[in-house]
Design a protein around this motif. Sequence first.
Motif, PDB file in Angstrom:
ATOM      1  N   THR A   1       1.776   7.871  -2.581  1.00 44.98           N
ATOM      2  CA  THR A   1       3.407   7.760  -2.736  1.00 44.98           C
ATOM      3  C   THR A   1       3.888   6.661  -2.372  1.00 44.98           C
TER       4      THR A   1
ATOM      5  N   ASN B   1       6.704  -1.010  -1.664  1.00 40.60           N
ATOM      6  CA  ASN B   1       6.965  -0.120  -0.767  1.00 40.60           C
ATOM      7  C   ASN B   1       7.343  -0.439   0.772  1.00 40.60           C
TER       8      ASN B   1
ATOM      9  N   MET C   1       7.131   4.819   7.620  1.00 40.38           N
ATOM     10  CA  MET C   1       5.786   5.328   8.151  1.00 40.38           C
ATOM     11  C   MET C   1       5.547   4.617   9.506  1.00 40.38           C
TER      12      MET C   1
ATOM     13  N   CYS D   1       0.864  -1.243  -0.012  1.00 41.38           N
ATOM     14  CA  CYS D   1      -0.092  -0.106   0.014  1.00 41.38           C
ATOM     15  C   CYS D   1       0.927   1.254   0.048  1.00 41.38           C
ATOM     16  N   THR D   2       0.173   2.276  -0.145  1.00 49.79           N
ATOM     17  CA  THR D   2       1.011   3.637  -0.324  1.00 49.79           C
ATOM     18  C   THR D   2       1.481   4.104   1.051  1.00 49.79           C
ATOM     19  N   ASN D   3       2.348   4.867   1.109  1.00 50.89           N
ATOM     20  CA  ASN D   3       2.925   5.531   2.345  1.00 50.89           C
ATOM     21  C   ASN D   3       1.816   6.166   3.271  1.00 50.89           C
ATOM     22  N   GLU D   4       0.827   6.890   2.487  1.00 55.62           N
ATOM     23  CA  GLU D   4      -0.330   7.719   3.126  1.00 55.62           C
ATOM     24  C   GLU D   4      -1.141   6.507   3.885  1.00 55.62           C
ATOM     25  N   GLU D   5      -1.369   5.274   3.407  1.00 59.74           N
ATOM     26  CA  GLU D   5      -2.175   4.154   3.849  1.00 59.74           C
ATOM     27  C   GLU D   5      -1.364   3.667   5.003  1.00 59.74           C
ATOM     28  N   ASN D   6      -0.133   3.551   4.884  1.00 58.81           N
ATOM     29  CA  ASN D   6       0.599   2.875   6.031  1.00 58.81           C
ATOM     30  C   ASN D   6       0.536   3.969   7.117  1.00 58.81           C
ATOM     31  N   TYR D   7       0.797   5.172   6.971  1.00 57.91           N
ATOM     32  CA  TYR D   7       0.732   6.255   7.845  1.00 57.91           C
ATOM     33  C   TYR D   7      -0.531   5.942   8.693  1.00 57.91           C
ATOM     34  N   LEU D   8      -1.613   5.995   8.100  1.00 56.83           N
ATOM     35  CA  LEU D   8      -3.056   5.929   8.375  1.00 56.83           C
ATOM     36  C   LEU D   8      -3.102   4.772   9.389  1.00 56.83           C
ATOM     37  N   MET D   9      -2.767   3.721   8.753  1.00 61.83           N
ATOM     38  CA  MET D   9      -2.778   2.447   9.700  1.00 61.83           C
ATOM     39  C   MET D   9      -2.166   2.153  10.978  1.00 61.83           C
TER      40      MET D   9
END
Lengths: 357, 536
Positions: free
Chosen positions: B309, B193, B200, A330-338
């Motif tokens: 990203t 990723n 992250m 998944c994307t960085n944004e999704e990992n951050y949110l998770m």
Amino acid sequence: MADVTLTIDGKRITVPAGTTVLQAARDNGIFIPTLCHDPKLTPWGGCRLCVVEIEGMRGLPASCVTTVAEGMVVQTASPQVVEARKMMLELLLANHPRDCLTCSKSGACSLQDYAYYYGVRGDKFHGEKHDYPLEDDNPFIVRDMNKCILCGKCIRVCAEVQVNNVIDFAHRGFNTRVTPAMDLTLRESEECVFCGNCVQVCPVGALAEKASLWQGREWELTKVRTTCTFCGVGCNLEVSVKDDHVVRVRGYDNPLVNSGWLCVKGRFGADFAESPDRITRPLIRVGERGEGRFREATWDEALDYTARRLQEIKEQYGSRAIAALSSARCTNEENYLMQKFMRAVIGTNNVDHCART
Amino acid sequence: MAGLAIAFGSGAMTNSIAEIEHNDVLLIIGSNTTEAHPVIGQKMKQAARRGAKLIVVDPRRIELVEHAYLWLPIRPGTNVALINGLMYVIITEGLVDKKFIEERTEGFENLWAVVQNYPPERVAGITGVPAEKIYAAARLYATTERAGIFYTLGITEHTSGTSNVMNLANLAMITGHVGKEFSGVNPLRGQNNVQGACDMGALPDVFPGYQKVANPEVRERFAAAWNCQLDATPGLRIPEMIDLAAGGYIRAMYIMGEDPALTDPDITHVRKALANLDFLVMQDLFISETAKFADVILPGASFLEKDGTFTSTERRVQRVRRALSPRGECRPDWQIICDLAARLGYPMHYDSPEQIFAEMASLTPSYAGMSYARLEGNGLQWPCPTPEHPGTKFLHAGRFPRGKGLLQGIEYQPPAELTDEEYPILLTTGRMLYHYGITTRHSPSLESYRPEELAEINPAQAAELGVRTGDRVTVVSRRGRLVTKVKVTDRVPPGIMFMTYHYKESPVNILTNAAFDPIAKTAEYKVTAVRLEPAS
Ligand code: SF4
Ligand code: SF4
Ligand code: SF4
């Protein structure tokens, strides 16, 4: 390196020594047509479409293999040059199939473009035509050697970029063609890794992505630049879309990463997204755990149910009884949110992702 | 990447992909690059073509061996011994970079105390690599200015994975081959990723940017930004989650886009753990093996259907852009997480991934200078701490994040699992060119070309069993058995076989060992003792 000053079409131009006449012209916005040239491959001088006139030199040298010299005077569009180019195009067209109506390359074909530019209809000579069978015994690439103009770009890309040396010229004269050893197909050769970089450099319709055939014409495509999802290299992709459907994927030229080149997965694997196996509605289990039987649900039902169960378990057993696997796909944004979700909402640091680096 | 974090203070590829074309020596160890990272593999072959020397350390005769100056066919699981042997030669022959060792590192005595026991003649016995090749590789690597190390799963997926990586860092440091352009220690990350997921903070002990959960100041900053209370205790890593789920302590799991029931080691145990949960919610594109255990499956969007990203193996943050609309009722994963958070009483509202990125960057020093606007063009490599910072091409110039680089002697430990009379063959696992995880199994083109496993076995083994390419065999380990088709090839030496992990029809992780590296908790996928039987 020292600089060299020369004159091209009456324009004084200064370039570093060692530059080719072709490069010098193009860097200064002067048009010279080429079929066998690619700035990332070794110049070959085979198609002879880039010929120019140079004062003091006999004949018409190919500009892609001629280096600049101090005081050189170059004409790129003299009548003699234009005549020679027209002749080259006539000869190429003499045994080229007239398939432009349905050819997948139409609209992005160099041969078509130059024929148009020079007004060459290809009716001067009526040469013998080839009748090679279409090579389509693999799921990725279709080769139509009847359309091949023997520019050799695919051979050089395979040798110099992909470094697999699968294909080369074979046979002589009219029968010259590009093929793996012993006239095998790419698939039979067992050497081809289907990177498709040869398809990407082919100036005509001789090489094409199989899945793209009949899916959309060049001018109907919307091109989106994105990043490949199949490994950590991060190759840049140019995804061509028509009617919400991926027609083809090519490499986008990010000189710091993949310089436009790809591997088989990046180029051909994106079709997984349109697989009929995709789940397209939320599912709730009906069978036994592990059995894999589900019923469809609305988003509201599935989300309400999930939130309720997580809340119940959190209240009954505490936050640390809940754990999450985030995703290296998944994307960085999704990992951050998770991880934010687990830490801020559930209240635990139990978040990890597949350790399989 | 724990090994590099210990040695240098941060773990990521120290150089950039574009530097490969200027390398004169590439030491490629445990990386089948042309299949696992094909476009980097291309660049390595291009380098060889222009005269760079490749030293390939791999048990199998992989494609790069054809382009290699030296091939060191190593017995799986013996990397630490080999690297010690290389360092033995370098130190005893005075090929070290004394200045670098003095100024930039600590612990040289400790390192030598161990390495002195690894003369190449002894190492040859452990690793199966002839002593002359160890001498040659050591001299070539140490005396070449632009010499880089590249490695992947072949190094990390061992019980000794962290030691392997630390030892590679030792090797680079004693020769001064790190902290500059064209030389360094470069882990090639497998999943697209995985670097980003780590960055992250999708890890149990750190917030984004590797900021420790246990550090009260860090926690306060995140608690203030997120307006919540935060747990001070680091969480569980995957193998612990699985064990505790099997034991009934973990009651619920939320799994986004991963398939541990296929890709984790010893899947029989994993499946038991999943079946034991009170509640499992999955977010995925397909009904994976893991999803079969789910109570709820939420359909996510593929990379083509969303913005965001990815951070590549060279620390480059690049844009993912939406090209298709989500299929059916699918939703981008970020939206699903927000929806769930809201229902649990914590409103998470973002208009776009760009807003999420901005919030993340404001809390993550190594990403602080990045924004979507700046990522247009060719992306940015972290660290990129300020909006003016151009990003970082190579790491550790002048100084390591931990100050001095840590040299530490590492003793060779045999792999957790050894062959014996009953299980005489070493099975090693990895990737292959045509598949990636499980998604590509749903790619009509890739799947039709490689629809099933072709386990590689040596002609000697094949003759013993009386099988030919395309025949089926049964592979039995101490944990399970499966049936697979074989390909008879001298890519693998006698006594070793190779399988991939892409096929649920022949799930190799029924066989593998869940024994994991004590620090990184990476399992020993690379060494499993098996025997072959004719398929009944
Ligand atoms: S697909 Fe790649 S390997 Fe195959 S012939 Fe074309 S360039 Fe060569
Ligand atoms: S197949 Fe295309 S690239 Fe190859 S020689 Fe023919 S025209 Fe040129
Ligand atoms: S195109 Fe191939 S090498 Fe490039 S990122 Fe995708 S999978 Fe990796």
